[in-house]
Design a protein around this motif. Structure first.
Motif, short mmCIF file in Angstrom:
data_model
loop_
_atom_site.label_atom_id
_atom_site.label_comp_id
_atom_site.label_asym_id
_atom_site.label_seq_id
_atom_site.Cartn_x
_atom_site.Cartn_y
_atom_site.Cartn_z
N GLY A 140 0.79 -1.23 0.00
CA GLY A 140 0.00 0.00 0.00
C GLY A 140 0.81 1.28 0.00
O GLY A 140 0.44 2.26 -0.64
N LYS A 141 1.97 1.28 0.70
CA LYS A 141 2.75 2.52 0.79
C LYS A 141 3.38 2.92 -0.53
O LYS A 141 3.86 4.04 -0.68
CB LYS A 141 3.83 2.38 1.87
N PHE A 142 3.38 1.99 -1.50
CA PHE A 142 3.98 2.30 -2.80
C PHE A 142 2.94 2.56 -3.89
O PHE A 142 3.30 2.77 -5.05
CB PHE A 142 4.90 1.17 -3.25
N ILE A 143 1.65 2.53 -3.54
CA ILE A 143 0.61 2.70 -4.55
C ILE A 143 0.59 4.14 -5.05
O ILE A 143 0.43 5.07 -4.25
CB ILE A 143 -0.77 2.32 -3.99
N PRO A 144 0.74 4.37 -6.34
CA PRO A 144 0.74 5.74 -6.86
C PRO A 144 -0.69 6.30 -6.93
O PRO A 144 -1.67 5.55 -7.02
CB PRO A 144 1.33 5.59 -8.25
N THR A 145 -0.80 7.60 -6.90
CA THR A 145 -2.09 8.26 -7.02
C THR A 145 -2.75 7.93 -8.34
O THR A 145 -2.09 7.93 -9.39
CB THR A 145 -1.91 9.79 -6.91
N GLY A 146 -4.03 7.59 -8.29
CA GLY A 146 -4.78 7.31 -9.52
C GLY A 146 -4.74 5.86 -9.97
O GLY A 146 -5.35 5.51 -10.99
N ALA A 147 -4.05 5.00 -9.22
CA ALA A 147 -3.98 3.59 -9.60
C ALA A 147 -5.33 2.91 -9.34
O ALA A 147 -5.89 3.02 -8.25
CB ALA A 147 -2.89 2.88 -8.82
N VAL A 148 -5.86 2.20 -10.35
CA VAL A 148 -7.15 1.53 -10.23
C VAL A 148 -7.06 0.13 -10.83
O VAL A 148 -6.19 -0.13 -11.67
CB VAL A 148 -8.27 2.32 -10.95
N VAL A 149 -7.95 -0.75 -10.35
CA VAL A 149 -8.00 -2.11 -10.90
C VAL A 149 -8.27 -2.04 -12.40
O VAL A 149 -9.14 -1.30 -12.86
CB VAL A 149 -9.09 -2.94 -10.19
N GLY A 150 -7.49 -2.80 -13.16
CA GLY A 150 -7.58 -2.78 -14.62
C GLY A 150 -6.57 -1.85 -15.26
O GLY A 150 -6.28 -1.97 -16.46
N GLY A 151 -6.04 -0.92 -14.48
CA GLY A 151 -5.02 -0.02 -15.00
C GLY A 151 -3.63 -0.65 -14.91
O GLY A 151 -3.47 -1.79 -14.47
N LYS A 152 -2.64 0.08 -15.33
CA LYS A 152 -1.26 -0.41 -15.31
C LYS A 152 -0.40 0.48 -14.42
O LYS A 152 -0.68 1.67 -14.26
CB LYS A 152 -0.68 -0.47 -16.72
N VAL A 153 0.65 -0.10 -13.90
CA VAL A 153 1.57 0.64 -13.05
C VAL A 153 2.99 0.15 -13.33
O VAL A 153 3.21 -1.04 -13.55
CB VAL A 153 1.19 0.47 -11.56
#
Length: 289
Positions: free
Chosen positions: A34-47
């Motif tokens: 969780g501490k590394f999740i970028p703003t705007g990340a959503v299921v189905g998207g890419k990171v």
């Protein structure tokens, strides 16, 4: 499929309390805490993440960017030492990179810096550092050409100059006489292939100087060749004295120059000499006739 030790662009599969789970292909789902999740990340998207194994051998992802990826070299600072395990290096992630005792090339102290390659350990499938990376370099004859621009890592000093690693893959040497400024172990610089030896080892030049020198020699050969009607009986096996008398350069420089001109398709090289490709300037050709 996610690549261990590399930056990957992975799809977000699902969200949970620990963080996001990413599609790692054959590696299965990989946790992005969780501490590394970028703003705007959503299921189905890419990171974009870096994938490695944690202390419990689980594949994990992070959006932190390490200083070096698997297969690359870097000059890293020693963060700590465990005499029974090895040396821990700072490399841009929360978890330091281990340089095992068996991969060390000499003693180091906290705060020192060491040139290492990041590799995937055959024994543990974890990322480790190796200061004994020469055995991991590509020993096949390299496919560079003289004058080609390359990235260089200064690996160590030599009585003749400096040993360098070319494009994280091949060994090379730059002589003291070719160094015209400060050069230190750990520097990453642009350079040029100066010569390829029969044994496949590379002689190197730094900056634009070596490239310009080869270009100047090639221009000189072209000028003499054009002035002589586009054909001359000189080649790789010509005597050094003949080359110096006609072109005013060493045989080594001549070979580099005609190699460059041949690759640029400006000349043809055959067992009896070199020939200009295309028409010779009318006046110069007529003058020689």
């Amino acid at each position: 499929m996610a690549q261990i030790g590399k930056r990957n662009l992975l799809t977000i599969v699902r969200s949970s309390t620990p963080g996001l789970y990413l599609d790692g292909g054959t590696h299965g789902e990989i946790l992005l805490p969780g501490k590394f999740i970028p703003t705007g990340a959503v299921v189905g998207g890419k990171v974009e993440v870096f994938v490695y194994r944690d202390s419990e051998d689980r594949l994990v992802a992070t959006t932190q960017q390490p200083l070096v990826q698997v297969g690359e070299l870097a000059y890293l600072r020693v963060a700590g030492i465990n005499p029974r395990v090895g040396v821990f290096l700072e490399w841009g992630l929360e978890k330091d990179l281990l340089l095992p005792m068996r991969e060390m090339d000499g003693p180091v102290n906290p705060g020192d810096r060491v040139v290492v390659m990041v590799v995937l350990d055959d024994r543990t499938d974890r990322l480790i550092a190796s200061a004994r990376f020469n055995r991991r370099l590509d020993l096949k004859p390299p496919h560079y050409h003289e004058g080609e621009a390359v990235q260089l890592m200064v690996a160590s000093k030599s009585p003749l100059g400096f040993n360098l690693v070319v494009n994280n893959a091949h060994r090379g040497l730059i002589y003291h006489t070719e160094i015209h400024g400060p050069l230190r172990v750990g520097d990453v610089v642009q350079g040029y292939i100066r010569a390829i030896r029969p044994d496949g080892k590379l002689d190197l030049a730094l900056g634009q100087a070596g490239h310009r020198r080869i270009g100047e020699m090639a221009d000189k050969v072209m000028a003499v060749l054009t002035a002589k009607g586009g054909r001359l009986p000189y080649h790789d096996n010509s005597l050094p004295e003949e080359i110096r008398d006609v072109f005013g350069m060493s045989k080594k420089a001549f070979k580099q120059a005609i190699g460059t001109l041949f690759r640029e398709r400006q000349i043809i090289i055959d067992p009896d000499g070199i020939t200009l490709v295309g028409p010779v300037d009318g006046e110069q050709g007529a003058a020689e006739k």
